[in-house]
Design an enzyme around this catalytic site. Structure first.
Site, PDB file in Angstrom:
ATOM      1  N   GLY A  97       0.691  -1.273   0.414  1.00 48.60           N
ATOM      2  CA  GLY A  97      -0.244  -0.263  -0.115  1.00 48.60           C
ATOM      3  C   GLY A  97       0.882   1.692  -0.013  1.00 48.60           C
ATOM      4  O   GLY A  97       1.663   0.897  -0.348  1.00 48.60           O
ATOM      5  N   ALA A  98       0.211   2.661   0.529  1.00 51.70           N
ATOM      6  CA  ALA A  98       0.776   3.943   0.433  1.00 51.70           C
ATOM      7  C   ALA A  98       1.413   3.931  -1.101  1.00 51.70           C
ATOM      8  O   ALA A  98       2.356   4.200  -1.479  1.00 51.70           O
ATOM      9  CB  ALA A  98       1.942   3.885   1.146  1.00 51.70           C
ATOM     10  N   HIS A 123       4.006   2.515  -7.902  1.00 52.30           N
ATOM     11  CA  HIS A 123       3.552   0.887  -8.077  1.00 52.30           C
ATOM     12  C   HIS A 123       2.270   1.397  -9.311  1.00 52.30           C
ATOM     13  O   HIS A 123       2.503   0.051  -9.636  1.00 52.30           O
ATOM     14  CB  HIS A 123       2.377   1.210  -6.657  1.00 52.30           C
ATOM     15  CG  HIS A 123       3.329   1.166  -5.279  1.00 52.30           C
ATOM     16  ND1 HIS A 123       3.288   1.632  -4.779  1.00 52.30           N
ATOM     17  CD2 HIS A 123       3.663   0.036  -4.662  1.00 52.30           C
ATOM     18  CE1 HIS A 123       3.930   2.019  -3.221  1.00 52.30           C
ATOM     19  NE2 HIS A 123       3.872  -0.027  -3.467  1.00 52.30           N
ATOM     20  N   GLY A 140       8.377  -4.793  -8.438  1.00 52.02           N
ATOM     21  CA  GLY A 140       9.465  -3.394  -9.127  1.00 52.02           C
ATOM     22  C   GLY A 140      11.456  -4.015  -8.802  1.00 52.02           C
ATOM     23  O   GLY A 140      11.957  -4.165  -7.619  1.00 52.02           O
ATOM     24  N   SER A 179       9.795   5.871  -4.188  1.00 56.51           N
ATOM     25  CA  SER A 179       9.263   4.833  -2.668  1.00 56.51           C
ATOM     26  C   SER A 179       8.447   5.338  -1.289  1.00 56.51           C
ATOM     27  O   SER A 179       8.333   6.156  -1.926  1.00 56.51           O
ATOM     28  CB  SER A 179      10.679   4.650  -2.047  1.00 56.51           C
ATOM     29  OG  SER A 179      10.881   4.529  -0.582  1.00 56.51           O
TER      30      SER A 179
END
Ligand code: PAF
Length: 283
Positions: free
Chosen positions: A31-32, A37, A147, A185
């Site tokens: 998440g975040a 992403h 990633g 990040s």
């Protein structure tokens, strides 16, 4: 987008996809969600009929003094981003759903997790391998996207999938960067403005070192010059700077095969990692 929190509904929904002969891509996350992403999600969209994103902040991959409690959790804004990206299914188990009482299995890939980030974070990659194996079993994707920023993680997951005969295409996707070059990040959120500016030294120092190595510079001397560049710029400490075989992660003292230059360093409240491809000039 369907958001699912329990395994039964997940398997029923996935069964529906399979019955229609649809392929499934999984993007595992904690998440975040940031643009890095979302680039993985876009790649997943290109590779399969259905896209599943998982969000689970996995306690087993955090050390006792690490940031499990404070790790950013942004379920609502994550959900909005995933809907906009056309994700079919958000898999969001809670802790007891992922690790029911009595859970006692640990997946450990030998060798690969011991060095680099694993040296500073004992047990971290066992936690990653265990949760990713569970996610693979829960979702049974045709393809899973990770990633390249977490290069060691990617190598460990590839090893695990091969060793355990998991019929999943493991895809590494290039690191996404801010305009100035800092790798995206979730932990960049921990950086104070002055640290955010200083953090740029990491991609810069790695970029300069990678260029020098490709031009034939001595490996040991080039690597040794990186840590002082980082501490002079404001990093508190450097965990490692290494040139490794891109697949096996074995340390290299000569650039004689496709390699990866990796580093981890601490600044403010953040531990930042980054890596670049370094390839020998052929001919
Ligand atoms: O890279 C991450 O976000 C995590 O390590 C992963 C792969 C989702 C496992 O928790």
């Amino acid at each position: 987008m369907q958001t699912i929190h329990d395994r039964l509904t997940l398997s029923q929904t996935l069964k529906g996809f399979r019955e229609n002969d649809e392929t499934v891509a999984l993007v595992p996350t904690m998440g975040a969600l940031h643009d890095g992403h979302m680039a993985l999600v876009a790649e997943a969209r290109r590779r399969a009929n259905r896209v599943v994103v998982s969000i689970f902040v996995n306690p087993r991959q955090f050390g006792p003094n690490e940031d499990y409690e404070s790790y950013p959790r942004r379920a609502d804004s994550d959900s909005v981003k995933l809907v906009a990206a056309g994700v079919d299914l958000l898999w969001m188990p809670d802790l007891p759903e992922m690790y029911p009482e009595g859970f006692a299995t640990n997946i450990r890939v030998s060798g690969l997790p011991d060095r680099l980030c694993g040296a500073a974070r004992p047990g971290h990659f066992d936690g990653v391998a265990t949760v990713v194996a569970k996610l693979f079993n829960q979702v049974r994707p045709d393809v899973a996207i990770f990633g390249e920023k977490d290069w060691q993680q990617l190598a460990i997951i590839r090893r695990m999938a091969t060793d355990l005969d998991m019929p999943i295409d493991i895809v590494g996707f290039p690191t996404q960067r801010e305009d100035d070059g800092l790798a995206l990040s979730s932990r960049n959120a921990y950086l104070e403005p002055k640290d955010r500016a200083a953090a740029l030294a990491l991609p810069r120092a790695l970029g300069n070192a990678a260029q020098a190595l490709q031009k034939g510079a001595d490996v040991a001397l080039t690597l040794a010059a990186v840590a002082p560049m980082l501490t002079n710029a404001g990093f508190a400490s450097v965990d490692y700077v290494e040139l490794v075989d891109a697949d096996t992660l074995a340390p290299l003292d000569r650039l004689d095969r496709p390699a990866r230059l990796l580093a981890a360093a601490r600044i403010g409240k953040a531990r930042l990692i980054d890596n670049l491809a370094v390839n020998p000039i052929s001919g």
